[in-house]
Design an enzyme around this catalytic site. Structure first.
Site, PDB file in Angstrom:
ATOM      1  N   ILE A   1     -24.227  33.925  12.167  1.00  0.00           N
ATOM      2  CA  ILE A   1     -24.266  35.352  12.494  1.00  0.00           C
ATOM      3  C   ILE A   1     -25.456  35.664  13.388  1.00  0.00           C
ATOM      4  CG2 ILE A   1     -24.655  37.639  11.502  1.00  0.00           C
ATOM      5  CD1 ILE A   1     -22.905  36.785   9.135  1.00  0.00           C
TER       6      ILE A   1
ATOM      7  N   ASP B   1     -36.615  31.192  14.100  1.00  0.00           N
ATOM      8  CA  ASP B   1     -35.753  30.335  13.290  1.00  0.00           C
ATOM      9  C   ASP B   1     -36.537  29.107  12.846  1.00  0.00           C
ATOM     10  OD1 ASP B   1     -32.425  30.217  13.068  1.00  0.00           O
ATOM     11  OD2 ASP B   1     -33.397  28.280  12.800  1.00  0.00           O
TER      12      ASP B   1
ATOM     13  N   LYS C   1     -29.578  41.198  -2.245  1.00  0.00           N
ATOM     14  CA  LYS C   1     -28.969  42.074  -1.247  1.00  0.00           C
ATOM     15  C   LYS C   1     -28.962  43.534  -1.705  1.00  0.00           C
ATOM     16  CE  LYS C   1     -28.320  39.042   1.930  1.00  0.00           C
ATOM     17  NZ  LYS C   1     -29.071  39.136   3.208  1.00  0.00           N
TER      18      LYS C   1
ATOM     19  N   TYR D   1     -27.902  36.129  -5.597  1.00  0.00           N
ATOM     20  CA  TYR D   1     -27.697  36.589  -4.222  1.00  0.00           C
ATOM     21  C   TYR D   1     -27.467  38.096  -4.183  1.00  0.00           C
ATOM     22  CZ  TYR D   1     -25.663  36.891   0.468  1.00  0.00           C
ATOM     23  OH  TYR D   1     -25.389  37.223   1.765  1.00  0.00           O
TER      24      TYR D   1
END
Length: 251
Positions: free
Chosen positions: A19, A38, A150, A146
Site C-alpha cells: 500500500i 522504509d 488500529k 492488531y
C-alpha cells in the site's frame, strides 16, 4: 493527470512496497516530491528519495525527517503507513508482542508526526494521513492485538486533528478493508487451503473482492490534497462496504 500537489513534499512511511508504494506513486503522479521512509528503501521509482527508517526508533525517525528537509526544504504531507500485523485472540500474544506491535503501529505514528510537525506548521497546505483499518470499526476474529492498535490510531487521528487544526495542519485517516498486499499473500500461503481462504476473504467484503492498494492510495490523495482544506478529523473507509453495509446473502 492533475498536478495539484506540485511544489509539495510528501513523506510516506513504509513506502517501498504494498500500500505504501501505491500511495507514494499516486502522490508523485500528482506532482509531489517524494521521501520514502522504509526499513529497506531499495529500488524505488525514479524521482523518489529513500531514507532508511525504523519507526520504532526515535533517532532513526528524526534522522529521516531531517534528511527529507535537507533534500527538499520542508515537509507538507505525512502519510503514516508503516505498520505490522498480528494474529490471535487475547490469549495468543504475550506482553512482549503486545509492546512490539503497539510500538510500531501506534507510537511509530507519534514519532513521525512529532518530528514532522515543526516543518508542517510552516506549510501552506499541511496534512497528515494515518493508515488505519477496518479492524478499528469492526470486530474481526483472531485480530485482538492488531485491532487494538488500529482502534488507537483512529482515536489518535481525531485527537491530533483537534490539537493541530488551528496550526494549519489537517489530520485524517483511511480505513482499508482486507487489501491484496504481499503481507496478505504471505498469510494466505500459510493457510491449509490458500484458495479457500482467499475466497473467504473476498466474500467477507460486500463487493466480493479484496481491496486494491491503488484504491487506498486514491483516498489518501484526496485527504492529502489542499483541495480538501475543510476535511479534518475524519476517516474514510475503503472496504467495499464492510463497515456500513448489511447485504442479504447471495441467492
Amino acid at each position: 493527470m492533475s498536478q495539484e500537489l506540485s511544489g509539495f513534499t510528501a513523506v510516506v512511511t513504509g513506502g517501498a512496497s504494498g500500500i505504501g508504494a501505491a500511495i507514494a506513486a499516486k502522490l508523485q503522479g500528482l506532482g509531489a516530491q517524494l521521501a520514502v521512509l522504509d526499513l529497506n528503501p531499495q529500488d524505488l521509482p525514479e524521482g523518489q528519495l529513500g531514507f532508511a527508517c525504523d519507526v520504532s526508533d526515535d533517532a532513526s525517525v528524526k534522522a529521516a525527517i531531517d534528511g527529507t528537509v535537507a533534500a527538499f526544504g520542508g515537509v507538507d504531507i505525512v502519510v503514516n503507513n508503516a505498520g505490522i500485523g498480528a494474529i490471535g485472540s487475547v490469549e495468543d500474544n504475550d506482553d512482549a508482542e503486545w509492546a512490539r506491535v503497539w510500538n510500531i503501529n501506534v507510537v511509530g505514528m507519534v514519532r513521525v508526526s512529532r518530528a514532522a510537525l515543526p516543518h508542517l506548521r510552516q506549510s501552506s497546505g499541511a496534512a497528515i494521513v494515518n493508515i488505519c483499518s477496518i479492524a478499528a470499526t469492526a470486530g474481526l476474529p483472531q485480530r485482538a492485538l492488531y485491532s487494538a492498535t488500529k482502534g488507537a490510531v483512529l482515536s489518535l487521528t481525531q485527537a491530533m486533528a483537534a490539537d493541530h487544526l488551528r496550526e494549519g495542519v489537517r489530520v485524517n485517516c483511511v480505513n482499508p478493508g482486507t487489501a491484496d498486499t504481499p503481507w496478505v499473500g504471505r498469510l494466505l500461503s500459510q493457510a491449509d487451503d490458500p484458495a479457500a481462504e482467499r475466497a473467504a476473504l473476498n466474500a467477507r467484503q460486500p463487493h466480493g473482492r479484496l481491496v486494491t492498494a491503488e484504491e487506498v492510495a486514491g483516498a489518501v490523495a484526496y485527504l492529502a490534497s489542499p483541495l480538501s482544506g475543510s476535511t479534518t478529523g475524519t476517516s474514510i473507509a475503503v472496504d467495499g462496504g464492510m463497515q456500513a453495509l448489511r447485504l442479504r446473502p447471495v441467492g
